[in-house]
Design a protein around this motif. Structure first.
Motif, PDB file in Angstrom:
ATOM      1  N   SER A   1       0.832  -1.207   0.000  1.00 31.49           N
ATOM      2  CA  SER A   1       0.000   0.000   0.000  1.00 31.49           C
ATOM      3  C   SER A   1       0.870   1.262   0.000  1.00 31.49           C
ATOM      4  O   SER A   1       0.489   2.281  -0.594  1.00 31.49           O
ATOM      5  N   VAL A   2       2.024   1.195   0.647  1.00 30.90           N
ATOM      6  CA  VAL A   2       2.953   2.334   0.652  1.00 30.90           C
ATOM      7  C   VAL A   2       3.513   2.549  -0.754  1.00 30.90           C
ATOM      8  O   VAL A   2       3.627   3.678  -1.235  1.00 30.90           O
ATOM      9  N   VAL A   3       3.847   1.457  -1.419  1.00 33.19           N
ATOM     10  CA  VAL A   3       4.366   1.540  -2.784  1.00 33.19           C
ATOM     11  C   VAL A   3       3.315   2.153  -3.708  1.00 33.19           C
ATOM     12  O   VAL A   3       3.619   3.046  -4.510  1.00 33.19           O
ATOM     13  N   LEU A   4       2.078   1.693  -3.583  1.00 34.95           N
ATOM     14  CA  LEU A   4       1.003   2.242  -4.414  1.00 34.95           C
ATOM     15  C   LEU A   4       0.844   3.735  -4.169  1.00 34.95           C
ATOM     16  O   LEU A   4       0.683   4.512  -5.111  1.00 34.95           O
ATOM     17  N   ARG A   5       0.893   4.145  -2.920  1.00 28.85           N
ATOM     18  CA  ARG A   5       0.752   5.574  -2.608  1.00 28.85           C
ATOM     19  C   ARG A   5       1.870   6.390  -3.250  1.00 28.85           C
ATOM     20  O   ARG A   5       1.632   7.474  -3.790  1.00 28.85           O
ATOM     21  N   HIS A   6       3.089   5.862  -3.220  1.00 28.59           N
ATOM     22  CA  HIS A   6       4.200   6.575  -3.852  1.00 28.59           C
ATOM     23  C   HIS A   6       3.978   6.699  -5.358  1.00 28.59           C
ATOM     24  O   HIS A   6       4.273   7.748  -5.954  1.00 28.59           O
ATOM     25  N   LEU A   7       3.471   5.645  -5.989  1.00 30.64           N
ATOM     26  CA  LEU A   7       3.203   5.700  -7.425  1.00 30.64           C
ATOM     27  C   LEU A   7       2.157   6.754  -7.747  1.00 30.64           C
ATOM     28  O   LEU A   7       2.300   7.541  -8.691  1.00 30.64           O
ATOM     29  N   VAL A   8       1.087   6.777  -6.951  1.00 33.81           N
ATOM     30  CA  VAL A   8       0.022   7.750  -7.184  1.00 33.81           C
ATOM     31  C   VAL A   8       0.511   9.167  -6.921  1.00 33.81           C
ATOM     32  O   VAL A   8       0.233  10.092  -7.697  1.00 33.81           O
ATOM     33  N   ASP A   9       1.238   9.349  -5.819  1.00 36.18           N
ATOM     34  CA  ASP A   9       1.769  10.683  -5.506  1.00 36.18           C
ATOM     35  C   ASP A   9       2.642  11.213  -6.646  1.00 36.18           C
ATOM     36  O   ASP A   9       2.605  12.403  -6.976  1.00 36.18           O
ATOM     37  N   ALA A  10       3.438  10.327  -7.239  1.00 35.60           N
ATOM     38  CA  ALA A  10       4.298  10.743  -8.345  1.00 35.60           C
ATOM     39  C   ALA A  10       3.473  11.186  -9.547  1.00 35.60           C
ATOM     40  O   ALA A  10       3.807  12.178 -10.216  1.00 35.60           O
ATOM     41  N   GLN A  11       2.365  10.477  -9.815  1.00 36.03           N
ATOM     42  CA  GLN A  11       1.496  10.864 -10.929  1.00 36.03           C
ATOM     43  C   GLN A  11       0.864  12.229 -10.665  1.00 36.03           C
ATOM     44  O   GLN A  11       0.787  13.085 -11.576  1.00 36.03           O
ATOM     45  N   LEU A  12       0.440  12.457  -9.444  1.00 29.52           N
ATOM     46  CA  LEU A  12      -0.235  13.712  -9.121  1.00 29.52           C
ATOM     47  C   LEU A  12       0.758  14.878  -9.080  1.00 29.52           C
ATOM     48  O   LEU A  12       0.400  16.013  -9.412  1.00 29.52           O
ATOM     49  N   HIS A  13       1.982  14.603  -8.675  1.00 31.59           N
ATOM     50  CA  HIS A  13       3.006  15.653  -8.728  1.00 31.59           C
ATOM     51  C   HIS A  13       3.229  16.090 -10.165  1.00 31.59           C
ATOM     52  O   HIS A  13       3.292  17.294 -10.461  1.00 31.59           O
ATOM     53  N   ARG A  14       3.351  15.137 -11.054  1.00 31.16           N
ATOM     54  CA  ARG A  14       3.532  15.464 -12.473  1.00 31.16           C
ATOM     55  C   ARG A  14       2.323  16.225 -13.011  1.00 31.16           C
ATOM     56  O   ARG A  14       2.466  17.145 -13.827  1.00 31.16           O
ATOM     57  N   ALA A  15       1.143  15.848 -12.555  1.00 31.23           N
ATOM     58  CA  ALA A  15      -0.070  16.548 -12.992  1.00 31.23           C
ATOM     59  C   ALA A  15      -0.050  18.002 -12.549  1.00 31.23           C
ATOM     60  O   ALA A  15      -0.435  18.907 -13.311  1.00 31.23           O
ATOM     61  N   LEU A  16       0.395  18.245 -11.328  1.00 38.72           N
ATOM     62  CA  LEU A  16       0.488  19.618 -10.831  1.00 38.72           C
ATOM     63  C   LEU A  16       1.460  20.435 -11.669  1.00 38.72           C
ATOM     64  O   LEU A  16       1.185  21.600 -11.995  1.00 38.72           O
TER      65      LEU A  16
END
Length: 222
Positions: free
Chosen positions: A87-102
């Protein structure tokens, strides 16, 4: 143990990295082959990886683009290793996508879309709102239209898509989806599980799903 997250162009992916990606999902429901992974480097723009102590724990092929003028993050194919910290790995993947989106779409609401083959995948959407499909929600015509747009962008034949259920009917081949199995599937809400009653993982069926992150919420991903 700290995790290292990296996002780079798909053109920079090496054969050794493709082999690592294939290895972490070899024993799961979606054993992505090196050949299939290699094709993703040609179809998509970015690859995000998460490593723990040097070992690959998760990856995601994605792109940032506008569909009909709307900012979108499309996660095409991804997988998370079945470790206790998945679940921590998944959160890091999602956070990276949202950072790029920002970075790409400041001051705009952004849609994130992908495919799942089990209800645990919806853990990906924790930061999002107005998720479709979702329990006890009758999708609007515009929401169904978004499902069709995503199916087209993912390169799926319209003949295999059931737009009222957001379901892609498989063809017995390996589908391209976000591959994630939760640590405790028994804790998932029964109504969410019911969305997958007619999804046959063995046949390669998936649900096309998406949600929104509002511009003000995206700001936390600087």
């Amino acid at each position: 143990m700290a995790m290292d997250v990296e996002t780079k162009d798909c053109t920079a992916v090496t054969d050794a990295e493709l082999a690592e990606m294939s290895d972490i999902c070899a024993d799961g429901h979606n054993p992505f082959s090196v050949g299939l992974l290699s094709k993703q480097t040609e179809k998509w723009v970015l690859i995000t990886t998460v490593r723990e102590n040097g070992k690959l724990r998760g990856f995601a092929f994605s792109t940032l683009e506008r569909i009909g003028g709307t900012p979108c993050v499309l996660v095409a194919l991804a997988s998370v290793a079945r470790t206790s910290r998945r679940s921590v790995v998944l959160r890091h993947l999602v956070d990276a996508q949202l950072h790029r989106a920002l970075m790409a779409f400041p001051d705009e609401d952004v849609l994130l879309g992908t495919q799942f083959d089990n209800p645990g995948g919806f853990e990906t959407f924790k930061p999002l709102v107005d998720i479709v499909p979702r329990p006890e929600h009758k999708a609007s015509g515009e929401e169904r239209a978004w499902g069709r747009r995503l199916v087209k962008r993912f390169g799926i034949s319209e003949s295999r898509y059931r737009d009222r259920h957001f379901q892609v009917v498989g063809d017995e081949n390996q589908g391209c989806l976000l591959d994630y199995d939760p640590l405790k599937p028994e804790s998932i809400d029964a109504e969410l599980v019911a969305l997958f009653d007619n999804v046959d993982r063995a046949n390669g069926d998936t649900l096309v799903a998406f949600g929104w992150i509002m511009a003000e919420d995206l700001l936390k991903y600087t």
